[in-house]
Write an enzyme that holds these catalytic residues in place. Structure first.
Site, PDB file in Angstrom:
ATOM      1  N   ASP A   6     -46.825  -3.751  10.696  1.00 32.86           N
ATOM      2  CA  ASP A   6     -48.247  -3.634  11.046  1.00 32.86           C
ATOM      3  C   ASP A   6     -48.583  -4.469  12.264  1.00 32.86           C
ATOM      4  OD1 ASP A   6     -48.782  -1.861   9.021  1.00 32.86           O
ATOM      5  OD2 ASP A   6     -49.622  -3.362   7.645  1.00 32.86           O
ATOM      6  N   THR A  23     -42.137  -1.920  -7.523  1.00 29.64           N
ATOM      7  CA  THR A  23     -40.869  -2.490  -8.004  1.00 29.64           C
ATOM      8  C   THR A  23     -40.250  -3.436  -6.968  1.00 29.64           C
ATOM      9  OG1 THR A  23     -39.575  -0.719  -7.006  1.00 29.64           O
ATOM     10  CG2 THR A  23     -40.380  -0.338  -9.246  1.00 29.64           C
ATOM     11  N   ASP A  45     -47.360  -8.585   7.693  1.00 31.61           N
ATOM     12  CA  ASP A  45     -46.495  -7.396   7.704  1.00 31.61           C
ATOM     13  C   ASP A  45     -46.009  -7.169   9.140  1.00 31.61           C
ATOM     14  OD1 ASP A  45     -46.253  -4.445   5.940  1.00 31.61           O
ATOM     15  OD2 ASP A  45     -45.770  -4.533   8.077  1.00 31.61           O
ATOM     16  N   ARG A  81     -39.955  -0.106   1.016  1.00 28.02           N
ATOM     17  CA  ARG A  81     -39.997  -0.937  -0.175  1.00 28.02           C
ATOM     18  C   ARG A  81     -41.059  -0.389  -1.113  1.00 28.02           C
ATOM     19  NH1 ARG A  81     -40.960  -7.347  -0.256  1.00 28.02           N
ATOM     20  NH2 ARG A  81     -42.708  -6.772   1.022  1.00 28.02           N
TER      21      ARG A  81
HETATM   22  N1  URA Z   1     -42.035  -7.600   5.147  1.00 29.18           N
HETATM   23  C1  URA Z   1     -42.960  -8.038   6.035  1.00 29.18           C
HETATM   24  O1  URA Z   1     -43.263  -7.349   7.008  1.00 29.18           O
HETATM   25  N2  URA Z   1     -43.530  -9.242   5.838  1.00 29.18           N
HETATM   26  C2  URA Z   1     -43.216 -10.035   4.807  1.00 29.18           C
HETATM   27  O2  URA Z   1     -43.769 -11.142   4.698  1.00 29.18           O
HETATM   28  C3  URA Z   1     -42.260  -9.573   3.876  1.00 29.18           C
HETATM   29  C4  URA Z   1     -41.684  -8.353   4.072  1.00 29.18           C
END
Ligand code: URA
Length: 210
Positions: free
Chosen positions: A204, A109, A201, A105
């Site tokens: 992560d 954008t 995330d 991502r």
């Molecule tokens: N991707 C993620 O890992 N966490 C989010 O909250 C949104 C997209």
């Protein structure tokens, strides 16, 4: 599966998800819970797989038994966070074929950028389960479904752990024929595209990166 959105509200799923949301849960704990929860979600997403009858012999007699019909299902992971869901599903469906779609991502954008695409052959004859833990804006998921349809897939389901209402709406608009199965639909996306309250995330959290 006629519903566009299925929220799996099984108590075990909800309990495990709550621990995963806690920022104090360790990487190892998060990964283990993700594996367990993905098995429970896999149970739901495969619920309507067709069966056929086969003749076998038990130690006592010949009998007809139900077995899965048709081609092996295809699991397709959106890299990298999708891989966390993949392992648990493969525990349950070890003969599944596996594909990968590399999309990241763009942080400015929030649009998906493709860098990898490798999927099993004869997708048109398979149930295809696309996996990504977080359905946030829905841009990556919608783009991944576009790619799968271009590759021939006609029977696709999208499996995630957490969804934002924005992502559900985006998928419904772009791909109304693709049912979504998730453990929860959260409140909203923040200005950085993160699901709130969410779990942070997912990549992560499962890989211990930052
Ligand atoms: N991707 C993620 O890992 N966490 C989010 O909250 C949104 C997209």
């Amino acid at each position: 599966m006629s519903e566009h959105l299925t929220v799996v509200n099984h108590p075990l799923v909800q309990h495990k998800l709550s621990i995963m949301r806690d920022k104090n849960t360790s990487t190892a704990g998060f990964r283990q819970l993700l594996r367990e929860i993905s098995q429970l979600l896999a149970y739901e997403v495969t619920r309507e797989m067709p069966l056929t009858m086969r003749a076998i012999e038990t130690p006592l007699c010949e009998t007809m038994v139900p077995v899965l019909a048709g081609k092996k299902l295809a699991l397709v992971s959106i890299l990298r966070a999708g891989n966390g869901l993949l392992d648990g599903i493969l525990d349950l469906v070890p003969s599944a074929r596996v594909g990968f779609i590399g999309l990241y991502r763009d942080h400015e954008t929030l649009q998906p950028v493709q860098y990898y695409f490798k999927v099993p052959s004869e997708l048109d004859d398979r149930l295809v389960i696309l996996v990504d833990p977080m359905l946030a804006t829905g841009n990556s998921s919608a783009a991944a479904v576009d790619l799968l349809k271009k590759a021939g897939a006609t029977n696709i389901r999208f499996l995630c752990l957490l969804a934002a209402p924005e992502g559900v709406a985006r998928m419904k608009e772009a791909h109304p024929d693709v049912p979504i199965i998730t453990a929860a639909v959260d409140s909203h996306l923040n200005e950085h595209g993160y699901i709130v309250p969410g779990l942070g995330d997912a990549g992560d959290r499962m890989f211990g990166t930052k």
